[in-house]
Write an enzyme that holds these catalytic residues in place. Sequence first.
Site, PDB file in Angstrom:
ATOM      1  N   ALA A 140       0.828  -1.213   0.000  1.00  0.00           N
ATOM      2  CA  ALA A 140       0.000   0.000   0.000  1.00  0.00           C
ATOM      3  C   ALA A 140       0.858   1.257   0.000  1.00  0.00           C
ATOM      4  CB  ALA A 140      -0.937  -0.003   1.200  1.00  0.00           C
ATOM      5  N   GLY A 249      -4.888 -10.984  13.038  1.00  0.00           N
ATOM      6  CA  GLY A 249      -5.685 -12.070  12.493  1.00  0.00           C
ATOM      7  C   GLY A 249      -5.923 -11.960  11.006  1.00  0.00           C
ATOM      8  N   ASP A 273       0.778  -1.081  12.719  1.00  0.00           N
ATOM      9  CA  ASP A 273       0.700  -0.592  11.337  1.00  0.00           C
ATOM     10  C   ASP A 273      -0.641   0.111  11.109  1.00  0.00           C
ATOM     11  OD1 ASP A 273       1.777  -0.147   8.808  1.00  0.00           O
ATOM     12  OD2 ASP A 273       1.026  -2.020   7.979  1.00  0.00           O
ATOM     13  N   LEU A 307      -3.720  -5.113   1.123  1.00  0.00           N
ATOM     14  CA  LEU A 307      -3.919  -4.658   2.488  1.00  0.00           C
ATOM     15  C   LEU A 307      -3.227  -3.314   2.681  1.00  0.00           C
ATOM     16  CD1 LEU A 307      -3.386  -7.949   4.541  1.00  0.00           C
ATOM     17  CD2 LEU A 307      -5.524  -6.690   4.255  1.00  0.00           C
ATOM     18  N   ALA A 308      -3.890  -2.408   3.377  1.00  0.00           N
ATOM     19  CA  ALA A 308      -3.381  -1.046   3.549  1.00  0.00           C
ATOM     20  C   ALA A 308      -3.305  -0.718   5.026  1.00  0.00           C
ATOM     21  CB  ALA A 308      -4.271  -0.052   2.815  1.00  0.00           C
TER      22      ALA A 308
END
Length: 394
Positions: A140, A249, A273, A307-308
């Site tokens: 990302a 998860g 993150d 995923l960001a």
Amino acid sequence: MSSLVLHNARLVTPAGVIGQAWLRISGSQIDAVEAGSRPVADGPSRDLGGAFLAPGFIDMHVHGGGGASVVEGEPEQVRRSVAYHRAHGTTGLLLSLVTAPLARMEAAVRRIAILVEQKEPAVLGCHLEGPFLSRRRCGAQDPRFMLPPDPEALGRLFEMGRGCIRMVTVAPEAPGALDLVRRTVAEGAVAAVGHTDASSDQVTAAIEAGARVGTHLFNGMRPFSHRDPGPVGALLSDERVVCELINDGVHVAPEVVQIVFNAAPGRVALITDAIAAAGMPDGDYELGSLAVRVSEGRPALKEGGSLAGSTLTMDRAVRRTVQDARQSLPTAVAAASKVPAQVLGLAKWLGSVEVGKQADLAVLGADLELQAVVARGVWQEAAGRGRPADLLAE
């Protein structure tokens, strides 16, 4: 100088949990820690009712939270994000900047330097997650603004930072990348390996040059294979390296989290993150220059679906490490406090509950939910209070 005694606590230390303990805070420091019941003394005190008392958490990789982004270094956005994460037990963090045009990154670093110089609570400095990364593993991060290893550009960032840059992530496979690793170490910052398509040998070369952190292990790097261990194999197998993990998860399966802790004891640092969407409803957000959509708490780029970041908090990361990855409470807490403090060179005053250290504490109750936070000696209540539970506290 104000003082406060906390007693009837179960003290979490790296060696185990002390069944009953008390401590005294004077101003912003811990000035007494003892096993046993509270001594007879005048002054304010709090009975913790047997709750777990742990060091405050240190998140060395966070982009925002509570609807605020820290990637531009704007003071009000930083304060809003810090307040959100403090309410979840984080008493120290690195403001992580994503890849952007160099002028924007320089401006952000200048702003953060001022905050650090003014001793903004909880702000330990900044982490440059870019721009010297691999386009093949950009995740990302905006590949348009990634740069090949450029010592002049890195030098300008350090100059603007005036000592606030504590970590720099580099993809070590590009020509000249090892020189950036060496320059980072020479500047007194931590060199990290991440967003990389490097081979195991290339990562090992970076470690030999001084790299000491693996940025969000598994994510943004060539996958591990038993015949091609890549970055994961090199980082996990070298005892000099601390491996970041996003234990939400989503980024890493619980079984893999367990494998990592077992393979690298004392070398795992839990991180969030987290982006601005942490603590906020599902919807549309931004990470740097990229559009992000959050669905069921899972942030992903609108274009491409990568995923960001996450919507994780450190108290949840610790709880998941105990309940899902089957690690002891001292192990999980150390990964959220002692380990990051050590790798960042801050262990003299942060990361554990000891006399002389800053009074940054997390009070954990039933199912390890957060009951309260003490930040620089100031008590702050938290929601979800309950009776403590014995969760793998041996």
